[in-house]
Motif scaffolding. Sequence first.
Motif, PDB file in Angstrom:
ATOM      1  N   ALA A 120      11.839 -17.470 -12.566  1.00 42.94           N
ATOM      2  CA  ALA A 120      11.394 -16.336 -13.373  1.00 42.94           C
ATOM      3  C   ALA A 120      12.175 -15.080 -13.023  1.00 42.94           C
ATOM      4  N   ALA A 121      12.476 -14.888 -11.732  1.00 47.41           N
ATOM      5  CA  ALA A 121      13.236 -13.707 -11.316  1.00 47.41           C
ATOM      6  C   ALA A 121      14.629 -13.701 -11.919  1.00 47.41           C
ATOM      7  N   ALA A 122      15.280 -14.863 -11.971  1.00 47.65           N
ATOM      8  CA  ALA A 122      16.613 -14.934 -12.572  1.00 47.65           C
ATOM      9  C   ALA A 122      16.559 -14.542 -14.044  1.00 47.65           C
ATOM     10  N   ILE A 123      15.529 -14.989 -14.747  1.00 46.43           N
ATOM     11  CA  ILE A 123      15.404 -14.669 -16.175  1.00 46.43           C
ATOM     12  C   ILE A 123      15.152 -13.190 -16.380  1.00 46.43           C
ATOM     13  N   TRP A 124      14.179 -12.636 -15.643  1.00 44.55           N
ATOM     14  CA  TRP A 124      13.850 -11.236 -15.912  1.00 44.55           C
ATOM     15  C   TRP A 124      14.956 -10.291 -15.437  1.00 44.55           C
ATOM     16  N   LEU A 125      15.695 -10.672 -14.395  1.00 44.33           N
ATOM     17  CA  LEU A 125      16.797  -9.823 -13.957  1.00 44.33           C
ATOM     18  C   LEU A 125      17.906  -9.768 -15.017  1.00 44.33           C
ATOM     19  N   VAL A 126      18.310 -10.931 -15.503  1.00 44.45           N
ATOM     20  CA  VAL A 126      19.397 -10.979 -16.487  1.00 44.45           C
ATOM     21  C   VAL A 126      18.989 -10.277 -17.781  1.00 44.45           C
ATOM     22  N   LEU A 127      17.833 -10.635 -18.318  1.00 42.20           N
ATOM     23  CA  LEU A 127      17.408 -10.056 -19.595  1.00 42.20           C
ATOM     24  C   LEU A 127      17.031  -8.586 -19.448  1.00 42.20           C
ATOM     25  N   GLY A 128      16.280  -8.258 -18.404  1.00 41.97           N
ATOM     26  CA  GLY A 128      15.834  -6.883 -18.233  1.00 41.97           C
ATOM     27  C   GLY A 128      16.982  -5.933 -17.963  1.00 41.97           C
ATOM     28  N   LEU A 129      17.887  -6.343 -17.084  1.00 48.18           N
ATOM     29  CA  LEU A 129      19.022  -5.484 -16.757  1.00 48.18           C
ATOM     30  C   LEU A 129      19.953  -5.331 -17.959  1.00 48.18           C
ATOM     31  N   SER A 130      20.187  -6.421 -18.664  1.00 46.17           N
ATOM     32  CA  SER A 130      21.062  -6.354 -19.844  1.00 46.17           C
ATOM     33  C   SER A 130      20.465  -5.443 -20.913  1.00 46.17           C
ATOM     34  N   ALA A 131      19.172  -5.614 -21.183  1.00 45.30           N
ATOM     35  CA  ALA A 131      18.529  -4.783 -22.207  1.00 45.30           C
ATOM     36  C   ALA A 131      18.535  -3.314 -21.802  1.00 45.30           C
ATOM     37  N   GLY A 132      18.289  -3.030 -20.535  1.00 44.02           N
ATOM     38  CA  GLY A 132      18.268  -1.643 -20.084  1.00 44.02           C
ATOM     39  C   GLY A 132      19.630  -0.984 -20.157  1.00 44.02           C
ATOM     40  N   VAL A 133      20.677  -1.719 -19.769  1.00 39.28           N
ATOM     41  CA  VAL A 133      22.033  -1.160 -19.806  1.00 39.28           C
ATOM     42  C   VAL A 133      22.469  -0.910 -21.244  1.00 39.28           C
ATOM     43  N   VAL A 134      22.210  -1.878 -22.136  1.00 42.07           N
ATOM     44  CA  VAL A 134      22.577  -1.696 -23.543  1.00 42.07           C
ATOM     45  C   VAL A 134      21.834  -0.511 -24.146  1.00 42.07           C
ATOM     46  N   ALA A 135      20.538  -0.397 -23.843  1.00 49.34           N
ATOM     47  CA  ALA A 135      19.760   0.728 -24.373  1.00 49.34           C
ATOM     48  C   ALA A 135      20.275   2.057 -23.845  1.00 49.34           C
ATOM     49  N   ALA A 136      20.680   2.097 -22.569  1.00 44.88           N
ATOM     50  CA  ALA A 136      21.193   3.348 -21.987  1.00 44.88           C
ATOM     51  C   ALA A 136      22.526   3.744 -22.604  1.00 44.88           C
ATOM     52  N   LEU A 137      23.410   2.767 -22.824  1.00 43.51           N
ATOM     53  CA  LEU A 137      24.720   3.073 -23.397  1.00 43.51           C
ATOM     54  C   LEU A 137      24.639   3.424 -24.878  1.00 43.51           C
TER      55      LEU A 137
END
Length: 328
Positions: A120-137
Amino acid sequence: MISYAGRRLLSVIGVLIAVAAVTFVIFYVLPSDPAAAACGKSCSTARLAAIRAHMGLDQPLWRQFTDFVTGIFTGRTMGSGQYTLHCHVPCLGYSYENSADVWDLLMDRLPVSASLALGAAAIWLVLGLSAGVVAALRKDTLTDRALMVGSVAAASLPVYFTSMMLIYGVIRIAGLLPYPSYVPFGDDPLHWASNLLLPWLALAVLYVAMYARQSRSSMIETMAEPYIRTARAKGLPYRTVVVKHGLRAGMTPLLTLFGMDLGGLLAGAVITESLFGLPGVGRLFYGALSSGDQPVILGVTLLAATFIVLANLAVDLLYAVVDPRVRY
């Protein structure tokens, strides 16, 4: 770096001793009859007398605490005569409900909880970090708003609701996956992953939302720093600026959050394991609460505290790798 790690390790030892002292007071001092609490809901008079002898309740409190702590590192012989019971290293107590050492019970269940938590940690790290970075940029664009609205919606869903919807939709209606039944990774890796996929998703949905929002705010703050503008002015590729300079500094707050979350989940996810029928530490803890199995409750408490403290130690050491300023 070595001196920094040494100082942090000493503080970890102090915290673990403090945790052991607090748990000892809660489970051995506060109950009016600790032996009755350890025996569970159904306990005979003879069994209660044996448990009192095992726990050494006739000894001074300081001696009971010393035996409790040293037993974790050296093992312990509990009781004497006909009530003698040997608890091997590390001795976290003896479950009279299950007639087994607490440590053995935890180690039997820990691979299940670790598989659930790490996947679960691998999933939420990849998806959460990707979504946050895209939203910030893409700040203040439709993409940003859509990702953040989706994060808020996901964060508002309780884990039990998400789990039930996945079970009903994917298993009962679509029939895409079987109902989870844990298989060790070494026996059949594909079966192991397919049986844990739904629990991983159910557990990751909530964390994806939190990590997306946290990583977005961190990246927005980091990308506004002067050194980021300097890096772009020097002509560095945009991807290098984002990944090497922005993401590396922006992920620092996420390390603390990740250490706390993963450390807690390694000691079991009670709701997720119960709903999906996974024989993990969380389900063991739930059963111990239902039956009043105090030694198991104490053992899970110590295990969870140890995982959280060690996870925070790892995070502190990673800080020194990610942020050079920490080394000084």
